[in-house]
Design a protein around this motif. Structure first.
Motif, PDB file in Angstrom:
ATOM      1  N   ALA A   1       0.828  -1.206   0.000  1.00 43.70           N
ATOM      2  CA  ALA A   1       0.000   0.000   0.000  1.00 43.70           C
ATOM      3  C   ALA A   1       0.859   1.252   0.000  1.00 43.70           C
ATOM      4  N   TYR A   2       1.900   1.277   0.839  1.00 47.13           N
ATOM      5  CA  TYR A   2       2.688   2.496   0.986  1.00 47.13           C
ATOM      6  C   TYR A   2       3.679   2.697  -0.155  1.00 47.13           C
ATOM      7  N   ARG A   3       4.213   1.627  -0.714  1.00 50.40           N
ATOM      8  CA  ARG A   3       5.042   1.807  -1.911  1.00 50.40           C
ATOM      9  C   ARG A   3       4.201   2.338  -3.061  1.00 50.40           C
ATOM     10  N   SER A   4       2.988   1.843  -3.169  1.00 50.47           N
ATOM     11  CA  SER A   4       2.104   2.259  -4.254  1.00 50.47           C
ATOM     12  C   SER A   4       1.616   3.690  -4.063  1.00 50.47           C
ATOM     13  N   ILE A   5       1.197   4.041  -2.853  1.00 48.08           N
ATOM     14  CA  ILE A   5       0.632   5.373  -2.612  1.00 48.08           C
ATOM     15  C   ILE A   5       1.706   6.459  -2.665  1.00 48.08           C
ATOM     16  N   ASP A   6       2.958   6.065  -2.477  1.00 44.13           N
ATOM     17  CA  ASP A   6       4.067   7.030  -2.506  1.00 44.13           C
ATOM     18  C   ASP A   6       4.781   7.054  -3.861  1.00 44.13           C
TER      19      ASP A   6
ATOM     20  N   GLY B   1      -4.214   5.591 -15.340  1.00 41.62           N
ATOM     21  CA  GLY B   1      -4.309   7.011 -15.037  1.00 41.62           C
ATOM     22  C   GLY B   1      -4.610   7.321 -13.592  1.00 41.62           C
ATOM     23  N   GLY B   2      -4.715   6.293 -12.734  1.00 41.92           N
ATOM     24  CA  GLY B   2      -4.940   6.518 -11.309  1.00 41.92           C
ATOM     25  C   GLY B   2      -3.724   7.137 -10.660  1.00 41.92           C
ATOM     26  N   ILE B   3      -3.962   8.026  -9.706  1.00 40.91           N
ATOM     27  CA  ILE B   3      -2.841   8.740  -9.095  1.00 40.91           C
ATOM     28  C   ILE B   3      -2.523   8.192  -7.709  1.00 40.91           C
ATOM     29  N   PRO B   4      -1.252   8.300  -7.298  1.00 44.29           N
ATOM     30  CA  PRO B   4      -0.887   8.017  -5.903  1.00 44.29           C
ATOM     31  C   PRO B   4      -1.232   9.220  -5.028  1.00 44.29           C
ATOM     32  N   GLY B   5      -0.803   9.165  -3.761  1.00 45.94           N
ATOM     33  CA  GLY B   5      -1.032  10.284  -2.861  1.00 45.94           C
ATOM     34  C   GLY B   5      -2.370  10.258  -2.153  1.00 45.94           C
ATOM     35  N   VAL B   6      -3.201   9.221  -2.412  1.00 44.12           N
ATOM     36  CA  VAL B   6      -4.506   9.105  -1.793  1.00 44.12           C
ATOM     37  C   VAL B   6      -4.840   7.612  -1.736  1.00 44.12           C
TER      38      VAL B   6
ATOM     39  N   ASP C   1       2.890  -9.135  -6.973  1.00 43.57           N
ATOM     40  CA  ASP C   1       2.914  -8.063  -5.993  1.00 43.57           C
ATOM     41  C   ASP C   1       1.540  -7.401  -6.004  1.00 43.57           C
ATOM     42  N   TYR C   2       1.289  -6.587  -4.983  1.00 40.46           N
ATOM     43  CA  TYR C   2       0.036  -5.856  -4.904  1.00 40.46           C
ATOM     44  C   TYR C   2       0.292  -4.378  -5.177  1.00 40.46           C
ATOM     45  N   VAL C   3      -0.688  -3.723  -5.827  1.00 44.12           N
ATOM     46  CA  VAL C   3      -0.662  -2.273  -6.002  1.00 44.12           C
ATOM     47  C   VAL C   3      -2.048  -1.731  -5.689  1.00 44.12           C
ATOM     48  N   ASN C   4      -2.108  -0.473  -5.275  1.00 42.45           N
ATOM     49  CA  ASN C   4      -3.387   0.157  -4.987  1.00 42.45           C
ATOM     50  C   ASN C   4      -4.202   0.307  -6.268  1.00 42.45           C
ATOM     51  N   ALA C   5      -5.506   0.099  -6.171  1.00 41.91           N
ATOM     52  CA  ALA C   5      -6.364   0.156  -7.350  1.00 41.91           C
ATOM     53  C   ALA C   5      -7.785   0.517  -6.920  1.00 41.91           C
ATOM     54  N   GLY C   6      -8.656   0.715  -7.910  1.00 41.52           N
ATOM     55  CA  GLY C   6     -10.048   1.018  -7.628  1.00 41.52           C
ATOM     56  C   GLY C   6     -10.284   2.493  -7.396  1.00 41.52           C
ATOM     57  N   ILE C   7     -11.411   2.795  -6.776  1.00 38.85           N
ATOM     58  CA  ILE C   7     -11.843   4.182  -6.572  1.00 38.85           C
ATOM     59  C   ILE C   7     -10.812   4.955  -5.761  1.00 38.85           C
ATOM     60  N   GLU C   8     -10.500   6.163  -6.211  1.00 35.36           N
ATOM     61  CA  GLU C   8      -9.542   7.015  -5.503  1.00 35.36           C
ATOM     62  C   GLU C   8     -10.221   7.718  -4.327  1.00 35.36           C
ATOM     63  N   GLY C   9      -9.494   7.783  -3.202  1.00 32.63           N
ATOM     64  CA  GLY C   9     -10.039   8.452  -2.023  1.00 32.63           C
ATOM     65  C   GLY C   9     -11.028   7.609  -1.265  1.00 32.63           C
ATOM     66  N   TYR C  10     -10.711   6.333  -1.071  1.00 28.29           N
ATOM     67  CA  TYR C  10     -11.588   5.379  -0.381  1.00 28.29           C
ATOM     68  C   TYR C  10     -11.051   5.166   1.031  1.00 28.29           C
ATOM     69  N   GLY C  11     -11.881   5.465   2.035  1.00 27.60           N
ATOM     70  CA  GLY C  11     -11.410   5.498   3.417  1.00 27.60           C
ATOM     71  C   GLY C  11     -10.802   4.213   3.920  1.00 27.60           C
ATOM     72  N   TRP C  12     -11.457   3.065   3.628  1.00 27.96           N
ATOM     73  CA  TRP C  12     -10.955   1.829   4.233  1.00 27.96           C
ATOM     74  C   TRP C  12      -9.609   1.403   3.654  1.00 27.96           C
ATOM     75  N   GLY C  13      -9.160   2.075   2.584  1.00 35.82           N
ATOM     76  CA  GLY C  13      -7.806   1.830   2.098  1.00 35.82           C
ATOM     77  C   GLY C  13      -6.736   2.208   3.104  1.00 35.82           C
ATOM     78  N   ALA C  14      -7.140   2.942   4.159  1.00 31.62           N
ATOM     79  CA  ALA C  14      -6.203   3.330   5.216  1.00 31.62           C
ATOM     80  C   ALA C  14      -6.066   2.247   6.291  1.00 31.62           C
ATOM     81  N   LEU C  15      -6.418   1.026   5.961  1.00 29.14           N
ATOM     82  CA  LEU C  15      -6.275  -0.103   6.892  1.00 29.14           C
ATOM     83  C   LEU C  15      -4.866  -0.211   7.459  1.00 29.14           C
ATOM     84  N   SER C  16      -3.860   0.215   6.711  1.00 29.09           N
ATOM     85  CA  SER C  16      -2.475   0.108   7.178  1.00 29.09           C
ATOM     86  C   SER C  16      -2.262   0.785   8.526  1.00 29.09           C
ATOM     87  N   VAL C  17      -3.004   1.862   8.795  1.00 31.84           N
ATOM     88  CA  VAL C  17      -2.875   2.542  10.092  1.00 31.84           C
ATOM     89  C   VAL C  17      -3.138   1.553  11.221  1.00 31.84           C
ATOM     90  N   HIS C  18      -4.219   0.824  11.116  1.00 32.66           N
ATOM     91  CA  HIS C  18      -4.599  -0.146  12.148  1.00 32.66           C
ATOM     92  C   HIS C  18      -3.632  -1.325  12.188  1.00 32.66           C
TER      93      HIS C  18
END
Length: 790
Positions: free
Chosen positions: A623-628, A636-641, A658-675
Motif C-alpha cells: 500500500a505504501y510503496r504504491s501510494i508514494d 491514469g490513477g494517481i498516488p497520494g490518496v 505483488d500488490y498495487v493500490n487500485a479502484g476508486i480514488e479516495g476510499y477510506g478503508w484503504g487506510a487499513l495500514s494505520v490499524h
C-alpha cells in the motif's frame, strides 16, 4: 507538527461542499505537471460516467529561451517536482529548475466553494537579473452530452480587469475566470492571452509557434468532449535592481453560472486568499498536534504513507448535509454515502489520530439512521442499496465487524457516557438481524450479496446482480459475526450495569444484568451454530435449497477464528490456511481491506502473532510503496490518496506477484495500514480504560539489528503515548514507552469532552522481550501487570 516531507506530487484537496445528491460540487484532484482543479461531478470512476467538466489551474514557465509547460517539458530539462506539504486542506508543489537555480512553489487550497486559490512563489539564488514569464493557465474539458442547456461550444476572452482571463460556455452555461494579483506589491507585466486546445498546444504557443485558435464548436472526435486551454502570461524579474530574489503571486480560478457571478467569486477569492489559507493552516496544525507520525528507521514510503492515509480519512469525514445532522463518514470522496461497514472501519482507523471525532462520527451513524439496520443512504435520505425484491439493505455484522470496531473505542477510552448512547442503537441493529434475517430454522442469511459487502461473490451461487436474492445460503462468517457482536453487547451491558449501580439519580433504570445474560445466550447460540458448520476440516457455507455444503474455500471462512467463535481444535487444523490463505471469491487474499482485517485478526486470534505481522507487512508495504509512487498507474490513477482495493500485478524478471493500490480514488478503508501497523506490528492492544498490552512483532524485513522505529503522539484514552522499538537481534526487541497524562477540565455528561489541557505529567519505562512477547501495563504509571510469552 504538520508533516513536511518529500511527498509524491499527486493527490487531492478536500472539497467539503461536495456531496452526491444535493450538491455535486466536484472533487479537487492534482494534474501533472503542476496543476490542481475540479472534476465535476466527480472523477468519473464511480457508477455510470456522467462526467460534466474538469477545470484545472496549470502553471508554466518561460525562463529566457527555456519553455516549461507540459510534463514532458519539465522532464526533458531535468526539473525535479515534489510536494513538501500534502494535507487535505493544502497541497504544495515544489519544482527546481536546475539550469537557472530557480525554485517554484505552488500551494493550492480552496478559498471558498467556487474559488480555487494558489500561492505561487518563484525564487532564485542567481545574482544577475532573471526574466521569468509565468503562464497561468486554465485547462478545461467539457462534456456537452451531459448538459441540459442551450449550448454549442466554448469562448474565451480577456477578463473584466487586467490580469484576468474568462472562459465560458456559449450560448448558455458556466463561466470561469482565472487571474493573478501580486502578493508582494511588486510590479507584474502582462501579455496578450493565449487560447488553444491542449497543454501541448500551449507549449508550442509559448515557443512562438503559430497555433490555430479553436473554433467555438470544436470537439474531440473520439469522445465529443471539448478541450480548451486559456493562457494568461505575466512577466516578472528576479534579483532585479530592488534585490527581489523571490516573488509571490496570488492566483485564483473561480467558477459561476454567469460572468457576473464568476467574476464576483474571483474578486472575493483574491481578497480572501490569505485569510482562507490561515484558517486551513490552523486546521492542519490542530489535527497534527495529536496525530501520530513515524520516525526513525521506518521505510521512507511508510513514513509518508501514514500521512496520506490519515489525510484521506480526514477527507472522507463529511460535514453535516441534508438529512444527516452530524459529521459523517462518506466512505469515499467521489460519491459520498453512509455505509455502516466503511464508517466503522474508517472511524477505527481515525481513532488512532482523532478519537473524539471518530467517536462522534460512528455514534452519529447509529443515532441518525432511519431504520435499525442502518440502510445505505445518501445525504438526501434516499436509499442506494435496495435488493431486487425491494428490501432496503444495510451492511451486515460480518462486513467490517462494526461492533468490534466500536469496542476498540470503548476499551481505549472507557467513555461510558458515550457507550450509554451507543449500546441501545447497536443492540437494535443486531436485534433487527435476528428478527428479519433468520430463516425458518433460525440461521442468519443475507437478502442479497450487496448486503454481505461481498458483492456478487461466487460463495452465494449464480446471481444476475448484487441485488439478487440469496436467502437460501447460510454463510458461516455471518453466524460467527453474530456470536462476536452478541458477546460484545453482553460485555457492554455488564459495564453499563456496574456504572449504573454507582449513580444516585436514574429516571428509568435498565436491567443491564438481564440484557447481558440475554446477549450472552445469543452469543452461545451462534457459537454453537458456527461449530455445526465445520465440515470436512473447514468452516463451510450451507445451501438450504439444495441441501448441500459448499465445496468452496474463501478467506472470509476464517472469520470464526477472528470472531472467537472457533474451537481450538478447529484453529489447530486451520493454522496452515491462516498463513497461506485461500482466495476470496477469486480475489487474492490481501486485495480487499475488510477481508485483510479479518485475515490478520484471525492470525492474531490463533496465537500466531508473527504470521499476523508478516501478513500485515505485505499489505502495508504494498500500500505504501504504491501510494508514494511518483508515477500514475497504467489506468491514469494517481498516488497520494488511498484506493479501494489492491490489485495483483506481475513484477520482475521471474514474474513474481505483488500488490498495487487500485479502484476508486479516495476510499477510506484503504487506510487499513494505520490499524495493522499499530495493532499487529507495534502490538498496541487496548484491554480496558487505563490498561494496555504491547506485544511488538516486527516482520523479518524490518528486523535490522540496531534499527529503531518510533511513532508518536498516539492518543490513547486520557493519555498520549510515544513508542520506540529497537531491534536487539533477530529474536528480540527493546521498547521505550512514554505516557503523558493530560489534566483536563471536563463536564462528566458531555459527549464532546474537549476540555483544554491544564497541565501534563508523564512517565516512561523500558523493557526487553522476544518478538510477540506481551507486556501489560497500567496507565499512566506504566506499572507492569503481566508478561506472557506467545
Amino acid at each position: 507538527m504538520i508533516p513536511h516531507d518529500d511527498f509524491t506530487p499527486h493527490g487531492y484537496l478536500d472539497n467539503p461542499f461536495h456531496c452526491w445528491k444535493l450538491n455535486p460540487s466536484g472533487v479537487l484532484r492534482s494534474l501533472a505537471p503542476l496543476g490542481m482543479g475540479w472534476h465535476v461531478p466527480n472523477l468519473g470512476s464511480y457508477a455510470r460516467n456522467q462526467f460534466q467538466y474538469s477545470a484545472h489551474v496549470m502553471i508554466g514557465l518561460k525562463i529566457e529561451d527555456l519553455v516549461l509547460v507540459t510534463a514532458e517539458d519539465f522532464d526533458r530539462h531535468h526539473c525535479v517536482i515534489m510536494s513538501h506539504l500534502h494535507t487535505r486542506n493544502r497541497f504544495e508543489y515544489t519544482c527546481v529548475v536546475p539550469q537557472y537555480d530557480l525554485t517554484l512553489t505552488a500551494r493550492y487550497f480552496l478559498v471558498q466553494e467556487h474559488a480555487l486559490g494558489c500561492v505561487l512563489s518563484l525564487s532564485s539564488r542567481r545574482r544577475q537579473p532573471l526574466l521569468v514569464t509565468c503562464y497561468l493557465t486554465h485547462l478545461h474539458m467539457h462534456n456537452p452530452a451531459t448538459s441540459r442547456l442551450w449550448e454549442h461550444g466554448l469562448y474565451a476572452c480577456e477578463g473584466p480587469q487586467e490580469g484576468t482571463v474568462m472562459l465560458g460556455i456559449a450560448s448558455e452555461g458556466d463561466v470561469f475566470v482565472h487571474g493573478v494579483r501580486p502578493a508582494d506589491g511588486l510590479q507584474l507585466s502582462f501579455e496578450d492571452m493565449g487560447y488553444v486546445v491542449s497543454l501541448e498546444d500551449a507549449s508550442s504557443w509559448a515557443r512562438r509557434v503559430a497555433v490555430a485558435r479553436p473554433t467555438i464548436t470544436q470537439n474531440q472526435p473520439d469522445t465529443g468532449w471539448q478541450v480548451r486551454t486559456a493562457i494568461l502570461p505575466c512577466s516578472l524579474t528576479l534579483s532585479d535592481e530592488r534585490g527581489a530574489s523571490e516573488r509571490i503571486l496570488n492566483v485564483v480560478l473561480a467558477r459561476g453560472v454567469s460572468r457576473d457571478q464568476s467574476y464576483q467569486h474571483w474578486e472575493d477569492g483574491i481578497e480572501e486568499i490569505a485569510r482562507a489559507e490561515s484558517a486551513h493552516q490552523a486546521d492542519d496544525e490542530q489535527f497534527w498536534s495529536c496525530a501520530p507520525q513515524l520516525s526513525g528507521d521506518w521505510p521512507n514510503s511508510w513514513r509518508r504513507g501514514l500521512v496520506y492515509d490519515l489525510e484521506t480519512l480526514r477527507m472522507v469525514m463529511r460535514p453535516s448535509k441534508g438529512r444527516i445532522p452530524h459529521v459523517f463518514d462518506g466512505m469515499q470522496l467521489q460519491a459520498p454515502r453512509l455505509v455502516l461497514a466503511e464508517a466503522a472501519m474508517d472511524t477505527l482507523f481515525l481513532s488512532y489520530a482523532n478519537p473524539e471525532l471518530a467517536a462522534e462520527v460512528i455514534l452519529g451513524h447509529f443515532e441518525s439512521a432511519p431504520h435499525p439496520n442502518l440502510p445505505c443512504m445518501r445525504e438526501d435520505g434516499s436509499y442506494n442499496m435496495v435488493a431486487d425484491d425491494g428490501q432496503v439493505c444495510g451492511t451486515a455484522p460480518e462486513w467490517g465487524f462494526p461492533l468490534w470496531c466500536c469496542d476498540h473505542i470503548v476499551r481505549r477510552t472507557g467513555n461510558l457516557h458515550w457507550l450509554r448512547r451507543l449500546c441501545p442503537k447497536a443492540a437494535a441493529y443486531l436485534r433487527w438481524w435476528l428478527d428479519h434475517r433468520r430463516d425458518a430454522e433460525g440461521w442468519l442469511v443475507y437478502a442479497c450479496s450487496w448486503e454481505s459487502g461481498q458483492d456478487v461473490s461466487s460463495r452465494f451461487g449464480p446471481q444476475q446482480t448484487g441485488g439478487t436474492i440469496i436467502q437460501h445460503v447460510r454463510p458461516v462468517d455471518l453466524q460467527a459475526s453474530m456470536a462476536q457482536g452478541a458477546a460484545i453487547l453482553a460485555r457492554w451491558a455488564a459495564l453499563l450495569g456496574g456504572e449504573q449501580a454507582t449513580r444516585t439519580a436514574i429516571e428509568t433504570p435498565i436491567d443491564f444484568a438481564a440484557e447481558a445474560a440475554w446477549w450472552q445466550q445469543i452469543a452461545d447460540e451462534f457459537t454453537v451454530k458456527t461449530h455445526l458448520m465445520w465440515q470436512d476440516g473447514w468452516f463451510r457455507d450451507y445451501d438450504s435449497a439444495a441441501r448441500e455444503w459448499s465445496s468452496q474455500q474463501d478467506t472470509m471462512h476464517l472469520a470464526p477464528v477472528f470472531c472467537g467463535a472457533a474451537g481450538w481444535g478447529h484453529i489447530e487444523q486451520l493454522r496452515p490456511h491462516v498463513s497461506q490463505p485461500p482466495l476470496h471469491s477469486g480475489w487474492a487474499p490481501l486485495s480487499w481491506p475488510p477481508v485483510v482485517m479479518t485475515l490478520v485478526g484471525a492470525a492474531a486470534a490463533a496465537n500466531m502473532p508473527l504470521d499476523a505481522a508478516e501478513l500485515a507487512y505485505r499489505f502495508i508495504d504494498a500500500a505504501y510503496r504504491s501510494i508514494d509512487s511518483r508515477e500514475v498507474d497504467q489506468h491514469g490513477g494517481i498516488p497520494g490518496v488511498t484506493r479501494e482495493y489492491h490489485a495483483v500485478v506481475t513484477t520482475g524478471k521471474w514474474g513474481a506477484s505483488d500488490y498495487v493500490n487500485a479502484g476508486i480514488e479516495g476510499y477510506g478503508w484503504g487506510a487499513l495500514s494505520v490499524h495493522l501497523l499499530m495493532r499487529y506490528l507495534l502490538g498496541l492492544r487496548e484491554e480496558e480504560a487505563d490498561k494496555i498490552t504491547i506485544a511488538p512483532a516486527l516482520p523479518q524485513a524490518l528486523r535490522r539489528v540496531g534499527a529503531t522505529y518510533r511513532v508518536e503522539p498516539v492518543p490513547w484514552g486520557n493519555y498520549v503515548l510515544g513508542i520506540e522499538c529497537t531491534v536487539r537481534n533477530a529474536k528480540g526487541y527493546t521498547v521505550r514507552l512514554r505516557c503523558t497524562q493530560q489534566k483536563r477540565e471536563t463536564t462528566a455528561e458531555a459527549l464532546e469532552e474537549k476540555g483544554l489541557p491544564q497541565s501534563a505529567t508523564f512517565q516512561t519505562c523500558e523493557w526487553e522481550g522476544t518478538w510477540g512477547e506481551e507486556q501489560t501495563l497500567l496507565l499512566p504509571h506504566l506499572t507492569r501487570s503481566s508478561v506472557n510469552q506467545i
